[in-house]
Design an enzyme around this catalytic site. Structure first.
Site, PDB file in Angstrom:
ATOM      1  N   HIS A 251      -4.739  10.722   5.458  1.00  0.00           N
ATOM      2  CA  HIS A 251      -3.664   9.950   6.097  1.00  0.00           C
ATOM      3  C   HIS A 251      -2.965  10.677   7.248  1.00  0.00           C
ATOM      4  O   HIS A 251      -2.220  10.049   8.011  1.00  0.00           O
ATOM      5  CB  HIS A 251      -2.619   9.502   5.065  1.00  0.00           C
ATOM      6  CG  HIS A 251      -2.121  10.594   4.165  1.00  0.00           C
ATOM      7  ND1 HIS A 251      -1.507  11.743   4.618  1.00  0.00           N
ATOM      8  CD2 HIS A 251      -2.129  10.688   2.802  1.00  0.00           C
ATOM      9  CE1 HIS A 251      -1.167  12.489   3.601  1.00  0.00           C
ATOM     10  NE2 HIS A 251      -1.545  11.886   2.474  1.00  0.00           N
TER      11      HIS A 251
ATOM     12  N   ASP B  81       0.852  -1.186   0.000  1.00  0.00           N
ATOM     13  CA  ASP B  81       0.000   0.000   0.000  1.00  0.00           C
ATOM     14  C   ASP B  81       0.890   1.239   0.000  1.00  0.00           C
ATOM     15  O   ASP B  81       2.034   1.198   0.478  1.00  0.00           O
ATOM     16  CB  ASP B  81      -0.916   0.022   1.222  1.00  0.00           C
ATOM     17  CG  ASP B  81      -1.923   1.169   1.161  1.00  0.00           C
ATOM     18  OD1 ASP B  81      -2.621   1.284   0.136  1.00  0.00           O
ATOM     19  OD2 ASP B  81      -1.983   1.959   2.113  1.00  0.00           O
TER      20      ASP B  81
ATOM     21  N   ASP C 285      -2.421  -0.469   6.692  1.00  0.00           N
ATOM     22  CA  ASP C 285      -3.376  -0.923   5.683  1.00  0.00           C
ATOM     23  C   ASP C 285      -2.899  -2.200   4.996  1.00  0.00           C
ATOM     24  O   ASP C 285      -3.706  -3.048   4.616  1.00  0.00           O
ATOM     25  CB  ASP C 285      -3.620   0.177   4.646  1.00  0.00           C
ATOM     26  CG  ASP C 285      -4.513   1.291   5.190  1.00  0.00           C
ATOM     27  OD1 ASP C 285      -4.919   1.195   6.357  1.00  0.00           O
ATOM     28  OD2 ASP C 285      -4.782   2.252   4.448  1.00  0.00           O
TER      29      ASP C 285
ATOM     30  N   GLU D 184       0.808   5.763   0.409  1.00  0.00           N
ATOM     31  CA  GLU D 184       0.107   7.026   0.642  1.00  0.00           C
ATOM     32  C   GLU D 184       0.792   8.073  -0.230  1.00  0.00           C
ATOM     33  O   GLU D 184       1.998   7.977  -0.505  1.00  0.00           O
ATOM     34  CB  GLU D 184       0.146   7.435   2.112  1.00  0.00           C
ATOM     35  CG  GLU D 184      -0.497   6.439   3.063  1.00  0.00           C
ATOM     36  CD  GLU D 184      -1.975   6.221   2.818  1.00  0.00           C
ATOM     37  OE1 GLU D 184      -2.616   7.085   2.189  1.00  0.00           O
ATOM     38  OE2 GLU D 184      -2.490   5.170   3.250  1.00  0.00           O
TER      39      GLU D 184
ATOM     40  N   HIS E  59      -5.672   6.421   7.403  1.00  0.00           N
ATOM     41  CA  HIS E  59      -4.977   5.551   6.467  1.00  0.00           C
ATOM     42  C   HIS E  59      -3.476   5.590   6.767  1.00  0.00           C
ATOM     43  O   HIS E  59      -2.916   6.632   7.074  1.00  0.00           O
ATOM     44  CB  HIS E  59      -5.207   6.007   5.024  1.00  0.00           C
ATOM     45  CG  HIS E  59      -6.580   5.728   4.522  1.00  0.00           C
ATOM     46  ND1 HIS E  59      -6.824   4.961   3.417  1.00  0.00           N
ATOM     47  CD2 HIS E  59      -7.791   6.112   4.987  1.00  0.00           C
ATOM     48  CE1 HIS E  59      -8.129   4.884   3.207  1.00  0.00           C
ATOM     49  NE2 HIS E  59      -8.738   5.586   4.158  1.00  0.00           N
TER      50      HIS E  59
END
Length: 240
Positions: A57, A7, A157, A9, A152
């Site tokens: 986030h 994942d 995640d 960001e 997040h």
């Protein structure tokens, strides 16, 4: 096969608008077991984080000011994912940003380093059509604990997605499939039914009596013989 759940960001939603990666989180899954082997890094994007992205986030410009740039962590990241199959929720988003970072460094694309990508969002949409299939919704549906997920975060995640993916694919590694499957030239796994030994239970006298009574009720209501009776009579005649 080695899987890596990944994942990211980012500073914003559109890589084509120059947005960059600010966090990468990777969790290794080997033999359907989440291992302790992981990769996690915050990245200085060399630009500001959009306010909308920050609300998602919570990663600020100040938090990233002293973090390494992508070119400084690229080798360690690529070494970690090398040869694996990636599992990503909404894979086109993360792969698009990763390809953008690699392209800036003339390092090719993610496809040059991994064996493939599984989009867990696409899987979820096939399994649960018409329903919400974001990570939180899948956690609720599959019984995965995500109470600690307030914002997040790439590593968190990835950890949650690993559990969600294992829950979605539970049962697909049965011994029956492993021992009796064959792979044709098209790469599709098929099971040879002739190799399976399936039980053929005989009905009891009580079950047969109940079945005949049920057929009699159907034929009384229909004022004629049932399809089942016709098939049974035809089968008996062929056996004579």
């Amino acid at each position: 096969m080695r899987y890596v759940v990944l994942d990211t960001e980012t500073t914003g939603l559109e890589v084509r608008q120059g947005h960059r990666i600010i966090e990468i989180g990777c969790i290794e899954v080997n033999g359907r077991q989440v291992t302790d082997h992981h990769f996690h890094q915050y990245v200085n994007p060399e630009r500001e984080v959009d306010e909308g992205a920050f609300q998602v986030h919570g990663i600020s410009d100040d938090m990233l000011a002293d973090k390494p740039k992508f070119k400084q962590i690229a080798k360690d990241f690529l070494d970690f994912v090398q040869g694996s199959t990636l599992i990503i929720h909404n894979a086109s988003f993360d792969i698009g940003f990763l390809d953008g970072e690699l392209n800036r460094l003339n390092l090719g694309r993610m496809a040059d380093y991994v064996d493939g990508v599984i989009d867990s969002l696409g899987m979820a949409r096939e399994m649960f059509p018409g329903k919400r299939n974001n990570l939180d919704a899948l956690c609720d549906r599959l019984g995965v604990n995500n109470a600690h997920r307030q914002l997040h975060g790439a590593l968190l995640d990835s950890q949650i997605l690993a559990e969600v993916y294992l829950a979605m694919t539970r049962g697909q590694d049965s011994l029956v499939i492993d021992l009796n499957a064959q792979h044709d030239d098209d790469g599709v796994e098929r099971i040879k039914l002739s190799a399976l030994s399936l039980p053929e239970p005989e009905p009891t006298e009580e079950e047969l009596a109940l079945h005949q009574a049920y057929l009699a009720d159907i034929e009384k209501a229909a004022k004629g013989p049932s399809v089942w009776s016709k098939i049974s009579q035809a089968t008996d005649m062929q056996a004579v």
